[in-house]
Design a protein around this motif. Sequence first.
Motif, PDB file in Angstrom:
ATOM      1  N   SER A   8       0.857  -1.184   0.000  1.00 55.49           N
ATOM      2  CA  SER A   8       0.000   0.000   0.000  1.00 55.49           C
ATOM      3  C   SER A   8       0.892   1.232   0.000  1.00 55.49           C
ATOM      4  O   SER A   8       2.103   1.144   0.238  1.00 55.49           O
ATOM      5  CB  SER A   8      -0.895   0.005   1.245  1.00 55.49           C
ATOM      6  N   ASP A   9       0.308   2.381  -0.261  1.00 56.76           N
ATOM      7  CA  ASP A   9       1.096   3.622  -0.211  1.00 56.76           C
ATOM      8  C   ASP A   9       1.726   3.797   1.160  1.00 56.76           C
ATOM      9  O   ASP A   9       2.890   4.178   1.283  1.00 56.76           O
ATOM     10  CB  ASP A   9       0.216   4.833  -0.530  1.00 56.76           C
ATOM     11  N   ASN A  10       0.961   3.522   2.201  1.00 54.38           N
ATOM     12  CA  ASN A  10       1.470   3.674   3.557  1.00 54.38           C
ATOM     13  C   ASN A  10       2.653   2.740   3.805  1.00 54.38           C
ATOM     14  O   ASN A  10       3.653   3.136   4.406  1.00 54.38           O
ATOM     15  CB  ASN A  10       0.361   3.404   4.570  1.00 54.38           C
ATOM     16  N   ASP A  11       2.546   1.489   3.329  1.00 51.66           N
ATOM     17  CA  ASP A  11       3.660   0.542   3.477  1.00 51.66           C
ATOM     18  C   ASP A  11       4.911   1.048   2.759  1.00 51.66           C
ATOM     19  O   ASP A  11       6.025   0.886   3.255  1.00 51.66           O
ATOM     20  CB  ASP A  11       3.286  -0.829   2.919  1.00 51.66           C
ATOM     21  N   ARG A  50       2.558   6.216  -8.816  1.00 53.00           N
ATOM     22  CA  ARG A  50       1.214   6.159  -8.232  1.00 53.00           C
ATOM     23  C   ARG A  50       0.600   7.551  -8.139  1.00 53.00           C
ATOM     24  O   ARG A  50      -0.585   7.722  -8.378  1.00 53.00           O
ATOM     25  CB  ARG A  50       1.259   5.513  -6.860  1.00 53.00           C
TER      26      ARG A  50
END
Length: 95
Positions: A8-11, A50
Amino acid sequence: MNIWADFSDNDLFIEREDVIQEMHYLDYDDPMYERLETVLCSIEQELDRRADSDGPDEDYDYEDHLSDVEADADTLASAGWGTDEDYSYFGGDEW
Protein backbone atom coordinates in the motif's frame (compact mmCIF):
# COMPACT_ATOMS: atom_id res chain seq x y z
CA MET A 1 7.00 -6.99 -13.01
CA ASN A 2 6.32 -4.47 -10.27
CA ILE A 3 7.84 -5.64 -6.99
CA TRP A 4 5.90 -2.95 -5.10
CA ALA A 5 2.44 -3.88 -6.43
CA ASP A 6 1.35 -5.61 -3.21
CA PHE A 7 2.46 -2.70 -1.02
CA SER A 8 0.00 0.00 0.00
CA ASP A 9 1.10 3.62 -0.21
CA ASN A 10 1.47 3.67 3.56
CA ASP A 11 3.66 0.54 3.48
CA LEU A 12 5.86 2.19 0.86
CA PHE A 13 6.27 5.32 2.98
CA ILE A 14 7.24 3.17 5.97
CA GLU A 15 9.66 1.11 3.88
CA ARG A 16 11.21 4.30 2.52
CA GLU A 17 11.77 5.63 6.04
CA ASP A 18 13.31 2.30 7.10
CA VAL A 19 15.73 2.38 4.16
CA ILE A 20 16.72 5.98 4.90
CA GLN A 21 17.32 5.05 8.54
CA GLU A 22 19.56 2.13 7.53
CA MET A 23 21.50 4.32 5.08
CA HIS A 24 22.12 6.87 7.82
CA TYR A 25 24.48 4.51 9.63
CA LEU A 26 26.53 3.46 6.60
CA ASP A 27 29.51 5.07 4.88
CA TYR A 28 29.02 6.26 1.31
CA ASP A 29 31.62 3.80 0.04
CA ASP A 30 29.92 0.80 1.72
CA PRO A 31 28.48 -1.59 -0.93
CA MET A 32 25.30 -1.93 1.14
CA TYR A 33 24.78 1.84 0.90
CA GLU A 34 24.66 1.58 -2.89
CA ARG A 35 22.16 -1.29 -2.73
CA LEU A 36 19.93 0.62 -0.33
CA GLU A 37 20.18 3.69 -2.54
CA THR A 38 18.91 1.59 -5.46
CA VAL A 39 15.99 0.34 -3.35
CA LEU A 40 15.22 3.89 -2.24
CA CYS A 41 15.17 5.11 -5.86
CA SER A 42 12.87 2.25 -6.78
CA ILE A 43 10.45 3.14 -3.96
CA GLU A 44 10.52 6.82 -4.95
CA GLN A 45 9.79 5.93 -8.59
CA GLU A 46 6.84 3.78 -7.53
CA LEU A 47 5.44 6.53 -5.32
CA ASP A 48 5.83 9.03 -8.17
CA ARG A 49 4.15 6.61 -10.60
CA ARG A 50 1.21 6.16 -8.23
CA ALA A 51 0.89 9.90 -7.67
CA ASP A 52 0.89 10.51 -11.43
CA SER A 53 -1.68 7.78 -12.10
CA ASP A 54 -3.99 8.98 -9.33
CA GLY A 55 -3.98 12.50 -10.70
CA PRO A 56 -3.46 15.62 -8.63
CA ASP A 57 -4.93 15.55 -5.17
CA GLU A 58 -5.78 19.23 -4.98
CA ASP A 59 -8.77 18.78 -2.70
CA TYR A 60 -6.79 17.11 0.09
CA ASP A 61 -6.20 19.29 3.10
CA TYR A 62 -4.26 17.92 6.04
CA GLU A 63 -6.34 19.94 8.48
CA ASP A 64 -9.73 18.83 7.13
CA HIS A 65 -10.12 16.31 9.92
CA LEU A 66 -8.97 18.63 12.72
CA SER A 67 -11.26 20.66 14.94
CA ASP A 68 -10.60 24.41 15.15
CA VAL A 69 -8.85 23.96 18.49
CA GLU A 70 -6.63 21.15 17.16
CA ALA A 71 -5.73 23.16 14.06
CA ASP A 72 -4.83 26.19 16.17
CA ALA A 73 -2.73 24.04 18.53
CA ASP A 74 -0.94 22.45 15.56
CA THR A 75 -0.21 25.87 14.07
CA LEU A 76 1.10 27.28 17.35
CA ALA A 77 3.23 24.19 18.04
CA SER A 78 4.84 24.39 14.60
CA ALA A 79 5.63 28.05 15.24
CA GLY A 80 7.37 27.22 18.52
CA TRP A 81 4.48 28.19 20.78
CA GLY A 82 3.39 24.67 21.69
CA THR A 83 2.62 23.26 25.11
CA ASP A 84 5.11 21.23 27.09
CA GLU A 85 3.34 18.07 25.90
CA ASP A 86 3.98 19.06 22.28
CA TYR A 87 7.67 18.91 23.07
CA SER A 88 7.44 15.53 24.85
CA TYR A 89 7.51 16.88 28.41
CA PHE A 90 4.76 15.36 30.50
CA GLY A 91 5.91 16.49 33.94
CA GLY A 92 7.54 14.51 36.68
CA ASP A 93 11.21 15.45 36.51
CA GLU A 94 12.49 18.89 37.34
CA TRP A 95 13.99 20.91 34.49
